[in-house]
Design a protein around this motif. Structure first.
Motif, PDB file in Angstrom:
ATOM      1  N   VAL A   1      31.516  26.426  33.327  1.00  0.00           N
ATOM      2  CA  VAL A   1      30.488  27.392  33.693  1.00  0.00           C
ATOM      3  C   VAL A   1      31.165  28.682  34.130  1.00  0.00           C
ATOM      4  N   ALA A   2      30.779  29.800  33.543  1.00  0.00           N
ATOM      5  CA  ALA A   2      31.394  31.089  33.860  1.00  0.00           C
ATOM      6  C   ALA A   2      31.018  31.529  35.259  1.00  0.00           C
ATOM      7  N   SER A   3      31.890  32.276  35.891  1.00  0.00           N
ATOM      8  CA  SER A   3      31.622  32.801  37.230  1.00  0.00           C
ATOM      9  C   SER A   3      30.450  33.771  37.192  1.00  0.00           C
ATOM     10  N   THR A   4      29.614  33.719  38.247  1.00  0.00           N
ATOM     11  CA  THR A   4      28.488  34.645  38.341  1.00  0.00           C
ATOM     12  C   THR A   4      28.833  35.860  39.191  1.00  0.00           C
ATOM     13  N   ASN A   5      30.061  35.926  39.672  1.00  0.00           N
ATOM     14  CA  ASN A   5      30.500  37.078  40.451  1.00  0.00           C
ATOM     15  C   ASN A   5      30.638  38.285  39.526  1.00  0.00           C
ATOM     16  N   PRO A   6      29.884  39.381  39.790  1.00  0.00           N
ATOM     17  CA  PRO A   6      29.936  40.545  38.896  1.00  0.00           C
ATOM     18  C   PRO A   6      31.344  41.090  38.700  1.00  0.00           C
ATOM     19  N   SER A   7      32.157  41.081  39.757  1.00  0.00           N
ATOM     20  CA  SER A   7      33.517  41.601  39.655  1.00  0.00           C
ATOM     21  C   SER A   7      34.343  40.769  38.690  1.00  0.00           C
ATOM     22  N   ASP A   8      34.160  39.439  38.747  1.00  0.00           N
ATOM     23  CA  ASP A   8      34.882  38.553  37.830  1.00  0.00           C
ATOM     24  C   ASP A   8      34.445  38.792  36.396  1.00  0.00           C
ATOM     25  N   GLN A   9      33.140  38.963  36.180  1.00  0.00           N
ATOM     26  CA  GLN A   9      32.629  39.215  34.832  1.00  0.00           C
ATOM     27  C   GLN A   9      33.185  40.520  34.282  1.00  0.00           C
ATOM     28  N   CYS A  10      33.246  41.548  35.112  1.00  0.00           N
ATOM     29  CA  CYS A  10      33.730  42.849  34.654  1.00  0.00           C
ATOM     30  C   CYS A  10      35.219  42.814  34.345  1.00  0.00           C
ATOM     31  N   ALA A  11      35.972  42.027  35.094  1.00  0.00           N
ATOM     32  CA  ALA A  11      37.416  41.954  34.884  1.00  0.00           C
ATOM     33  C   ALA A  11      37.758  41.427  33.496  1.00  0.00           C
ATOM     34  N   MET A  12      36.831  40.708  32.877  1.00  0.00           N
ATOM     35  CA  MET A  12      37.076  40.139  31.552  1.00  0.00           C
ATOM     36  C   MET A  12      36.718  41.106  30.421  1.00  0.00           C
ATOM     37  N   LYS A  13      36.367  42.347  30.751  1.00  0.00           N
ATOM     38  CA  LYS A  13      35.901  43.289  29.743  1.00  0.00           C
ATOM     39  C   LYS A  13      36.956  44.338  29.365  1.00  0.00           C
ATOM     40  N   THR A  14      38.196  44.072  29.680  1.00  0.00           N
ATOM     41  CA  THR A  14      39.256  45.026  29.391  1.00  0.00           C
ATOM     42  C   THR A  14      39.379  45.302  27.896  1.00  0.00           C
ATOM     43  N   ASP A  15      39.304  44.262  27.084  1.00  0.00           N
ATOM     44  CA  ASP A  15      39.426  44.438  25.626  1.00  0.00           C
ATOM     45  C   ASP A  15      38.290  45.298  25.080  1.00  0.00           C
ATOM     46  N   ALA A  16      37.093  45.067  25.583  1.00  0.00           N
ATOM     47  CA  ALA A  16      35.944  45.870  25.141  1.00  0.00           C
ATOM     48  C   ALA A  16      36.141  47.329  25.504  1.00  0.00           C
ATOM     49  N   ALA A  17      36.691  47.582  26.695  1.00  0.00           N
ATOM     50  CA  ALA A  17      36.934  48.954  27.132  1.00  0.00           C
ATOM     51  C   ALA A  17      37.984  49.629  26.252  1.00  0.00           C
ATOM     52  N   LYS A  18      39.011  48.884  25.867  1.00  0.00           N
ATOM     53  CA  LYS A  18      40.062  49.443  25.007  1.00  0.00           C
ATOM     54  C   LYS A  18      39.507  49.805  23.629  1.00  0.00           C
ATOM     55  N   LYS A  19      38.655  48.951  23.084  1.00  0.00           N
ATOM     56  CA  LYS A  19      38.052  49.230  21.782  1.00  0.00           C
ATOM     57  C   LYS A  19      37.181  50.482  21.851  1.00  0.00           C
ATOM     58  N   LEU A  20      36.450  50.613  22.953  1.00  0.00           N
ATOM     59  CA  LEU A  20      35.584  51.772  23.116  1.00  0.00           C
ATOM     60  C   LEU A  20      36.403  53.038  23.306  1.00  0.00           C
TER      61      LEU A  20
END
Length: 226
Positions: free
Chosen positions: A45-64
């Motif tokens: 089950v994925a973490s529901t902590n917003p900070s944890d969810q955002c930390a996993m978005k580095t690749d998406a940010a690089k693509k953008l």
């Protein structure tokens, strides 16, 4: 009961207590191992902590980041995406709101003031972007940080011909200070791209031509998650 009997039974009672306490300790240890320490196999089950969810978005940010070219080249993808969900300000009706209330939409959040000359140049372009791209999946959220009542910012928007942007406000400058603490704001205007989960995935300081084709391509990529 004689003293001798008490002496004989005391060690036996002490042994029973030790066994009982050991048993209870074993139950507690077992519960901790199952419910706290165990790493379940299979689906996690994925973490529901917003900070944890955002930390996993580095690749998406690089693509953008690679899509930010031309008129919006100053928009840089986040090295460490952060949660923006708790940013608080007032809605056009004067009621308190947070960015979390916009969850499900990609947002271009822009901070501005009537005394900011670059903001005067940028606001019509942001208005054009909202007219062109605004809808169920995207919104330009421009937050005015002037002190005082709504009269001055309303007159400002009317004077420069803004029609599609709504008047969100933060007279306390709390949003600007929050972004400053996150090393995202150094002056005005400041613009932050926030994804559907409330994560900041790109940001820039200074104005841009948001009515340009470059901006349209950038926003399309952000909405699609590319």
């Amino acid at each position: 009961m004689t003293d001798d009997n008490r002496t004989q039974k005391s060690p036996r009672n002490a042994s029973r207590k030790i066994i009982l306490l050991a048993g209870l300790a074993g139950i507690v240890a077992g519960a901790v191992a199952v419910y706290v320490m165990e790493r379940p196999s299979g689906n996690i089950v994925a973490s529901t902590n917003p900070s944890d969810q955002c930390a996993m978005k580095t690749d998406a940010a690089k693509k953008l980041d690679a899509v930010a070219t031309g008129a919006v080249a100053a928009m840089r993808g986040a090295d460490a995406p952060q949660s923006m969900s708790e940013l608080a300000f007032t809605a056009p009706d004067g009621k308190p709101t947070r960015l979390s209330d916009f969850k499900g939409k990609t947002l271009l959040v822009n901070l501005w003031a009537t005394w900011c000359l670059p903001c005067r140049e940028e606001m019509p372009a942001l208005d054009a972007l909202e007219t062109k791209k605004g809808g169920d999946d995207f919104q330009v959220v421009t937050i005015n940080i002037d002190t005082g009542d709504d009269e001055k910012p309303k007159a400002f928007l009317s004077e420069i011909g803004v029609k599609s942007l709504q008047l969100y406000r933060d007279v306390s400058m709390g949003v600007f200070n929050d972004l400053k603490r996150k090393n995202l704001a150094f002056g005005l205007p400041v613009t932050v791209l926030v994804d559907k989960d409330g994560c900041q995935i790109a940001a820039m300081n200074g104005p841009a031509d948001w009515s340009s084709d470059d901006a349209a391509r950038f926003i399309d990529a952000a909405i699609s998650g590319q």
